[in-house]
Write a protein that holds these residues in place. Structure first.
Motif, mmCIF file in Angstrom:
data_model
loop_
_atom_site.group_PDB
_atom_site.id
_atom_site.type_symbol
_atom_site.label_atom_id
_atom_site.label_comp_id
_atom_site.label_asym_id
_atom_site.label_seq_id
_atom_site.Cartn_x
_atom_site.Cartn_y
_atom_site.Cartn_z
ATOM 1 N N GLY A 186 88.459 46.026 -34.369
ATOM 2 C CA GLY A 186 88.756 45.061 -35.334
ATOM 3 C C GLY A 186 88.286 43.662 -34.915
ATOM 4 N N GLY A 187 87.660 43.593 -33.793
ATOM 5 C CA GLY A 187 87.394 42.063 -33.246
ATOM 6 C C GLY A 187 85.675 42.287 -33.279
ATOM 7 N N GLU A 188 85.249 42.592 -31.958
ATOM 8 C CA GLU A 188 83.895 42.714 -31.754
ATOM 9 C C GLU A 188 83.204 43.876 -32.441
ATOM 10 O OE1 GLU A 188 85.862 41.118 -28.068
ATOM 11 O OE2 GLU A 188 86.068 42.653 -29.378
ATOM 12 N N GLY A 189 83.767 44.751 -33.238
ATOM 13 C CA GLY A 189 83.168 45.677 -34.004
ATOM 14 C C GLY A 189 83.031 45.179 -35.200
ATOM 15 N N LEU A 190 83.942 44.243 -35.847
ATOM 16 C CA LEU A 190 83.435 43.630 -37.396
ATOM 17 C C LEU A 190 82.395 42.737 -36.923
ATOM 18 C CD1 LEU A 190 87.123 43.157 -38.722
ATOM 19 C CD2 LEU A 190 85.298 44.676 -39.296
ATOM 20 N N ILE A 191 82.409 42.008 -35.512
ATOM 21 C CA ILE A 191 81.168 41.212 -35.430
ATOM 22 C C ILE A 191 79.856 41.764 -35.402
ATOM 23 C CG2 ILE A 191 80.144 39.569 -33.867
ATOM 24 C CD1 ILE A 191 82.636 38.418 -35.334
ATOM 25 N N LEU A 192 79.960 43.123 -34.970
ATOM 26 C CA LEU A 192 78.662 43.829 -34.889
ATOM 27 C C LEU A 192 78.182 44.315 -36.228
ATOM 28 C CD1 LEU A 192 76.592 45.224 -32.870
ATOM 29 C CD2 LEU A 192 78.166 47.067 -32.759
ATOM 30 N N LEU A 193 79.210 44.726 -37.041
ATOM 31 C CA LEU A 193 79.004 44.994 -38.388
ATOM 32 C C LEU A 193 78.291 43.895 -39.077
ATOM 33 C CD1 LEU A 193 78.885 47.209 -40.548
ATOM 34 C CD2 LEU A 193 81.470 46.515 -40.945
ATOM 35 N N SER A 194 78.995 42.584 -38.824
ATOM 36 C CA SER A 194 78.449 41.476 -39.592
ATOM 37 C C SER A 194 76.973 41.090 -39.107
ATOM 38 C CB SER A 194 79.155 40.265 -39.083
ATOM 39 O OG SER A 194 78.470 39.034 -39.563
ATOM 40 N N ALA A 195 76.630 41.412 -37.874
ATOM 41 C CA ALA A 195 75.115 41.391 -37.416
ATOM 42 C C ALA A 195 74.250 42.301 -37.884
ATOM 43 C CB ALA A 195 75.226 41.502 -35.839
ATOM 44 N N LEU A 196 74.822 43.607 -38.159
ATOM 45 C CA LEU A 196 74.054 44.610 -38.975
ATOM 46 C C LEU A 196 73.700 44.127 -40.359
ATOM 47 C CD1 LEU A 196 72.739 47.323 -38.902
ATOM 48 C CD2 LEU A 196 75.005 48.400 -39.444
ATOM 49 N N SER A 197 74.829 43.847 -40.866
ATOM 50 C CA SER A 197 74.541 43.404 -42.381
ATOM 51 C C SER A 197 73.553 42.030 -42.421
ATOM 52 C CB SER A 197 76.047 43.045 -42.954
ATOM 53 O OG SER A 197 75.933 42.462 -44.244
ATOM 54 N N GLY A 198 73.670 41.186 -41.531
ATOM 55 C CA GLY A 198 72.526 40.169 -41.489
ATOM 56 C C GLY A 198 71.296 40.722 -41.265
ATOM 57 N N GLY A 199 70.912 41.776 -40.552
ATOM 58 C CA GLY A 199 69.767 42.175 -40.120
ATOM 59 C C GLY A 199 69.143 43.043 -41.267
ATOM 60 N N LEU A 200 70.014 43.562 -42.017
ATOM 61 C CA LEU A 200 69.512 44.385 -43.321
ATOM 62 C C LEU A 200 69.284 43.260 -44.169
ATOM 63 C CD1 LEU A 200 69.530 47.031 -45.145
ATOM 64 C CD2 LEU A 200 71.876 46.495 -45.580
ATOM 65 N N VAL A 201 69.896 42.245 -44.502
ATOM 66 C CA VAL A 201 69.787 41.306 -45.579
ATOM 67 C C VAL A 201 68.279 40.825 -45.283
ATOM 68 C CG1 VAL A 201 70.395 38.864 -46.267
ATOM 69 C CG2 VAL A 201 71.990 40.722 -46.048
ATOM 70 N N THR A 202 67.866 40.533 -44.096
ATOM 71 C CA THR A 202 66.620 40.207 -43.557
ATOM 72 C C THR A 202 65.489 40.927 -44.421
ATOM 73 O OG1 THR A 202 67.355 38.933 -41.704
ATOM 74 C CG2 THR A 202 64.919 39.265 -41.599
ATOM 75 N N CYS A 203 65.605 42.324 -44.067
ATOM 76 C CA CYS A 203 64.694 42.981 -44.755
ATOM 77 C C CYS A 203 64.845 43.178 -46.047
ATOM 78 C CB CYS A 203 65.185 44.676 -44.042
ATOM 79 S SG CYS A 203 64.639 44.755 -42.321
ATOM 80 N N LEU A 204 65.925 42.976 -46.673
ATOM 81 C CA LEU A 204 66.083 43.007 -48.276
ATOM 82 C C LEU A 204 65.423 41.772 -48.845
ATOM 83 C CD1 LEU A 204 69.761 44.031 -48.612
ATOM 84 C CD2 LEU A 204 67.592 45.650 -49.213
ATOM 85 N N LEU A 205 65.634 40.640 -47.941
ATOM 86 C CA LEU A 205 64.785 39.464 -48.502
ATOM 87 C C LEU A 205 63.232 39.298 -48.419
ATOM 88 C CD1 LEU A 205 66.968 36.528 -46.867
ATOM 89 C CD2 LEU A 205 66.960 37.109 -49.405
ATOM 90 N N ARG A 206 62.893 40.270 -47.606
ATOM 91 C CA ARG A 206 61.582 40.352 -47.204
ATOM 92 C C ARG A 206 61.061 40.939 -48.454
ATOM 93 N NH1 ARG A 206 56.415 39.166 -46.639
ATOM 94 N NH2 ARG A 206 55.099 40.890 -45.489
ATOM 95 N N ARG A 207 61.841 42.099 -48.863
ATOM 96 C CA ARG A 207 61.292 43.016 -49.959
ATOM 97 C C ARG A 207 61.389 42.401 -51.247
ATOM 98 N NH1 ARG A 207 64.023 48.823 -50.731
ATOM 99 N NH2 ARG A 207 62.290 49.301 -49.349
ATOM 100 N N HIS A 208 62.464 41.666 -51.396
ATOM 101 C CA HIS A 208 62.844 41.420 -53.026
ATOM 102 C C HIS A 208 62.251 39.920 -53.451
ATOM 103 C CE1 HIS A 208 65.079 44.901 -54.109
ATOM 104 N NE2 HIS A 208 66.050 44.588 -53.232
ATOM 105 N N THR A 209 62.122 39.070 -52.172
ATOM 106 C CA THR A 209 61.658 37.668 -52.628
ATOM 107 C C THR A 209 60.081 37.635 -52.881
ATOM 108 O OG1 THR A 209 61.247 37.460 -50.102
ATOM 109 C CG2 THR A 209 63.146 36.608 -51.066
#
Length: 332
Positions: A186-209
């Motif tokens: 509920g702490g570090e685990g959520l921060i890690l999930l946030s980081a994973l989401s951020g990494g995914l967004v970087t790739c999505l931006l590369r594709r869709h922009t």
């Protein structure tokens, strides 16, 4: 920063044609360095601004509803800033086409809603220094996903080495304040999930922009995500006290942080390989640490030697990735 560089930063929120004309600067060594540093400085300043905002709006540490409402207001305002500015500049209302709405919703889900919902809630149960280090893993996720899932570039030892050096810099700058602690889902685990989401967004931006207007996507996904976060905050009983002029100016600046940094970063990702841009983002937690110490009256916590070493390691990681064959421009 010279006139050419300043003009490029201002024009980074331009339309697709302007972005194409700027692409030589946006793929040049100095261009990428200056624009990425500009973004990382803005993002780094968000760390102390969030804490200052909690003080000005009288938001206690355990009031998750008010924290999410605060975040929602910030991101919705960022979207309004981008959309309003570009609507005036282009002479017509900037809005997505019907066929672009799914892309806006996809980016909003992972870039604003999931990433920051997990971050704001997780941060309440995790150590700040540990969170900073875990957040830096987003850059690893971006490069791994880009190579292994999205097939946008090749995964090389040089890229991994560059990321390792950057990550080491983030760890070094936090060494003096690291304490003992476990790993809570509920702490570090959520921060890690946030980081994973951020990494995914970087790739999505590369594709869709490359197919859609980066600035339009940035503005509308922020507005949608901000509304969702604010709605969740209100549903949890969140509220914001009257902050005075200082609080209003702070919120306006925080909106500008997201509006400017993500618009520029979206442009960069539209014409550069993910690894080339992602490695620069190791500067964000380092800048965040230093700016937090200075702006929050904690300058005594800065160890000059450790800070310099951290910046050297991050800089070394950036150099290692960007001198790789094919690292320039669109090359993988």
């Amino acid at each position: 920063m010279g006139v050419k560089e300043a003009s490029a930063i201002a024009a980074a929120t331009g339309n697709g044609d302007e972005g194409a004309r700027l692409s030589p600067f946006f793929t040049s060594g100095w261009g990428v360095f200056l624009l990425c540093t500009f973004c990382c400085l803005l993002w780094g300043s968000a760390f102390p601004c969030i804490k200052l905002g909690y003080r000005l709006f009288s938001i206690p540490a355990g009031d998750y509803g008010s924290q999410l409402l605060f975040a929602g207001v910030r991101f919705f305002l960022a979207g309004v800033m981008v959309t309003a500015f570009m609507s005036v500049r282009r002479g017509h209302f900037l809005r997505p086409r019907v066929d672009e709405l799914p892309v806006v919703m996809l980016l909003s889900t992972f870039q604003t809603i999931v990433q920051y919902l997990c971050f704001y809630v997780g941060l309440a149960f995790a150590m700040g220094t540990t969170s900073s280090i875990i957040t830096a893993s987003s850059n690893f996720f971006a490069i791994l996903l880009s190579a292994l899932a999205f097939r946008q570039e090749r995964l090389t030892g040089r890229k991994l080495l560059g990321c390792a050096l950057g990550f080491a810099g983030v760890v070094v700058v936090n060494l003096g304040s690291l304490g003992r602690g476990g790993f809570a889902l509920g702490g570090e685990g959520l921060i890690l999930l946030s980081a994973l989401s951020g990494g995914l967004v970087t790739c999505l931006l590369r594709r869709h922009t490359q197919e859609h207007d980066p600035v339009m996507l940035s503005g509308w996904q922020f507005m949608l995500g901000g509304l969702v976060l604010a709605g969740l905050g209100l549903a949890l009983g969140g509220h914001l006290s009257s902050p005075g002029i200082a609080g209003v100016l702070l919120v306006l600046y925080m909106g500008f942080i997201s509006a400017a940094a993500y618009s520029v970063m979206s442009q960069l990702l539209s014409v550069n390989a993910v690894s080339r841009i992602a490695v620069f983002r190791f500067m964000t937690p380092v800048f965040g640490f230093l700016l937090s110490a200075l702006l929050l009256g904690e300058a005594g916590s800065i160890d000059p030697l450790r800070s310099v070493l951290a910046l050297v390691l991050v800089s070394a990681g950036i150099v290692v990735v960007n001198v790789a064959p094919g690292a320039r421009g669109r090359a993988a």
